[in-house]
Write an enzyme that holds these catalytic residues in place. Sequence first.
Site, PDB file in Angstrom:
ATOM      1  CE1 TYR A  23      -3.179  -2.740   0.502  1.00  0.00           C
ATOM      2  CE2 TYR A  23      -4.025  -1.901   2.052  1.00  0.00           C
ATOM      3  CZ  TYR A  23      -4.328  -2.675   1.239  1.00  0.00           C
ATOM      4  OH  TYR A  23      -4.981  -3.691   1.180  1.00  0.00           O
ATOM      5  NE  ARG A  60       8.339  -2.553   6.535  1.00  0.00           N
ATOM      6  CZ  ARG A  60       7.772  -3.646   5.868  1.00  0.00           C
ATOM      7  NH1 ARG A  60       8.443  -4.784   6.100  1.00  0.00           N
ATOM      8  NH2 ARG A  60       6.638  -3.823   5.280  1.00  0.00           N
ATOM      9  CG  ASP A 120       1.025  -7.924  -1.039  1.00  0.00           C
ATOM     10  OD1 ASP A 120       0.318  -8.951  -0.603  1.00  0.00           O
ATOM     11  OD2 ASP A 120       1.848  -7.499  -0.671  1.00  0.00           O
ATOM     12  CD  GLU A 121       0.688 -13.599  -0.292  1.00  0.00           C
ATOM     13  OE1 GLU A 121       1.336 -14.394   0.070  1.00  0.00           O
ATOM     14  OE2 GLU A 121      -0.511 -13.392   0.072  1.00  0.00           O
TER      15      GLU A 121
HETATM   16  N1  DCP Z   1      -2.547  -5.032   5.219  1.00  0.00           N
HETATM   17  C1  DCP Z   1      -3.610  -4.521   6.080  1.00  0.00           C
HETATM   18  N2  DCP Z   1      -3.957  -4.956   7.209  1.00  0.00           N
HETATM   19  C2  DCP Z   1      -2.849  -5.745   7.649  1.00  0.00           C
HETATM   20  C3  DCP Z   1      -1.752  -6.255   6.974  1.00  0.00           C
HETATM   21  C4  DCP Z   1      -1.678  -5.972   5.707  1.00  0.00           C
HETATM   22  O1  DCP Z   1      -4.529  -3.779   5.401  1.00  0.00           O
HETATM   23  N3  DCP Z   1      -3.209  -6.057   9.068  1.00  0.00           N
HETATM   24  C5  DCP Z   1      -2.560  -4.853   3.689  1.00  0.00           C
HETATM   25  C6  DCP Z   1      -1.370  -3.481   3.496  1.00  0.00           C
HETATM   26  C7  DCP Z   1      -0.281  -4.236   2.902  1.00  0.00           C
HETATM   27  C8  DCP Z   1      -0.743  -5.380   2.044  1.00  0.00           C
HETATM   28  O2  DCP Z   1      -2.017  -5.708   2.932  1.00  0.00           O
HETATM   29  O3  DCP Z   1       0.631  -3.226   2.297  1.00  0.00           O
HETATM   30  C9  DCP Z   1      -0.070  -6.517   1.939  1.00  0.00           C
HETATM   31  O4  DCP Z   1       0.514  -6.998   3.242  1.00  0.00           O
HETATM   32  P1  DCP Z   1       1.663  -7.614   3.499  1.00  0.00           P
HETATM   33  O5  DCP Z   1       1.614  -8.643   4.901  1.00  0.00           O
HETATM   34  O6  DCP Z   1       2.187  -8.430   2.249  1.00  0.00           O
HETATM   35  O7  DCP Z   1       2.739  -6.429   4.013  1.00  0.00           O
HETATM   36  P2  DCP Z   1       3.482  -5.534   2.975  1.00  0.00           P
HETATM   37  O8  DCP Z   1       3.264  -5.574   1.699  1.00  0.00           O
HETATM   38  O9  DCP Z   1       2.854  -4.014   3.572  1.00  0.00           O
HETATM   39  O10 DCP Z   1       4.878  -5.424   3.444  1.00  0.00           O
HETATM   40  P3  DCP Z   1       6.205  -6.496   3.169  1.00  0.00           P
HETATM   41  O11 DCP Z   1       6.950  -6.113   2.378  1.00  0.00           O
HETATM   42  O12 DCP Z   1       6.674  -7.018   4.623  1.00  0.00           O
HETATM   43  O13 DCP Z   1       5.341  -7.825   2.547  1.00  0.00           O
END
Ligand code: DCP
Length: 657
Positions: A23, A60, A120-121
């Site tokens: 996001y 981070r 996102d996967e």
């Molecule tokens: N997301 C959310 N609430 C959460 C976890 C994630 O809305 N508790 C959303 C925001 C993230 C997206 O889903 O950007 C994908 O989650 P990921 O767990 O893959 O984490 P990120 O892509 O943000 O980070 P990373 O680079 O660690 O995968």
Amino acid sequence: MPVARPETSDSRIIAHVDMDCFYVQVEQRKQPHLRGQPTAVVQYNSWKGGGLIAVGYEARKDGVKRSMRGDEAKKECPQIHLVQVPVARGKADLTIYRNAGSEVVSILARKGRCERASIDEVYLDLTDAAETMLKETPLETLESIDEEALKSHVLGLSLNGNDDRETVREWLTRRDADHRDKLLACGAIIVAELRLQVLRETEFTCSAGVAHNKMLAKLASGMNKPAQQTIVTLASVKGLLEPLPIKKMKQLGGKLGSSLQTDLGVNTVGDLLQFSEQKLQDIYGANTGTWLWNTARGISGDEVEGRLLPKSHGSGKTFPGVQALKSVAAVEKWLKELCEELSERLQLDLETNKRVAHTLTLHANAYKSTDTDSLKKFPSKSCPLRYGAGKVLEDSVNLFQAALREFLGSYTNPVDGGWGVTNLSVSASKIVAAPSGTCSITRYFHGQDRFHASSEQSDKKFAPESDNLSPSRTESHSASHQTDCGEGQTQITPDTSSLDQYETACKDEAIESCLTSTHHEPQLRLSEKERNNNDGKRSYEQKRKATQEKGTPSILRFLQTNSCSSSNQETKCLPSEGVQEALDMGSESQNKRRTDSWRYNAGEIDQSVVNELPAEIQEEVRTWLRPQKQANTVKRGSSIAHYFSPNKNEQTNLRKS
Ligand code: DCP
């Protein structure tokens, strides 16, 4: 319940691609001045600065974590930029992220079977592409290997720290390597190129795992983030799995994992290795026992499903603390918002992807104020889905009432007070290709329906919902469910005689959902402008080729030189050529399914409703029905009748005859 599938072949090449701080990247593309700045995306609820749902890697480094709220994050990192998730209908609107995910999927799908696993996967089956590459260009003859591939982390390969890339090059091009390792090397080169394509065309970085099966690829993709890839060689599997906490393994985070810990003293995957397959089968049954035995050894036969589109659509919202909904009217008010959103997405899916959903499910979390039985779950309920926001709302309200009665142990409609709802969501599942003509028909009903939402309780058939969706991870995420395999769903509604087949289908779906836990995913769509922008596409294509001719830059170099300033707008506005390609792929497979997965139940279609349709649509409906009647192959329960209000008399007569 996990399902043990025999490893189809350990020569498969599977990649798991996971976007980095997704996001945040989407927001940074929208606001290029945020690039390189510590950034996080927060929920729209601004209490204590809002809960963080995505944290950029710069933030981070300063100690900001997803578990924090905005205020806390600012203490850790005063210069952090907090971007609020977009809002619509008083709740998070994930459309922008869904669409961004679709752009990525369309690029990744160019090289092999592609399964969209979450927002996102993506899983990719690159076996064919790797074999072709190996046949055409033996790796030892490769003159130049992309820098991105040379930066791969090869598990089990010892690096001396001096010239890691040279060591990786040697590994990738070993003449005497095992055939499976050679295929992995090809997979790594292909994935590196795909990740660069994603970066060039979308500006997003991603990380990947490359392995012989989905389980190992998924474990590896998160090992080196951001913007890196990790290769799991066969020789490294034992070392990778042994130290992993058992609860971290997919499908072992819940009751099964807890049982392994408490009943068998198994805390790591390595601990599981000491149990024979027979012993595990004795304890957990043949299927789960074998699955556990395989999992401990990195064996998994799960196939990459060719699916670019979401398996289901969901819309939900959480109501924490004092926000809990305490009256039926309050629940109905929110159900209206949720059902309208769900209905819009269903309509869009139908128009864009020619797909229809069959099952509507209502999920909620609730409490009783005078709770003697605080662990009692609010039951999820489902019924056949009828198109049109009014009908979806009408059915959802009925499902809610039925579930609330069961939750409170009441035989009459419950009164307000004494209970509160803290999470509410509706979802549509069992999505299949639509028969031609469905789009126009549902649009007709959609239009009508907003003004004529009749309610006939007697026509409702509430099936128990075995696909138990857990509450969403966050408020924002609640628009898309995670799937969990829980228990505790019982049937409360009589009159299920015609639903046997339907219920079985639902249960099958639940099992399937357990295997591929997902957030529910985006539409594969672009704006008209993007799709039609062929000029932009050509100029980008030319640029891309020119860049390739000069040699492919590494992802980091790309980021340094194209740090996505506003001057990079041209790239940003690119039409994503692959989206159309992906759409085509999707409809091709749908066309294939169209012939065998859609069954009309002539007896369930209410003639009086058909007679009110415009003439051309009546004709369409009759054309569908004719061959089915003749062939007499109709199945009950899975039918187009769900678009219509069923005529009970006709159905009863049919059943009798
Ligand atoms: N997301 C959310 N609430 C959460 C976890 C994630 O809305 N508790 C959303 C925001 C993230 C997206 O889903 O950007 C994908 O989650 P990921 O767990 O893959 O984490 P990120 O892509 O943000 O980070 P990373 O680079 O660690 O995968």
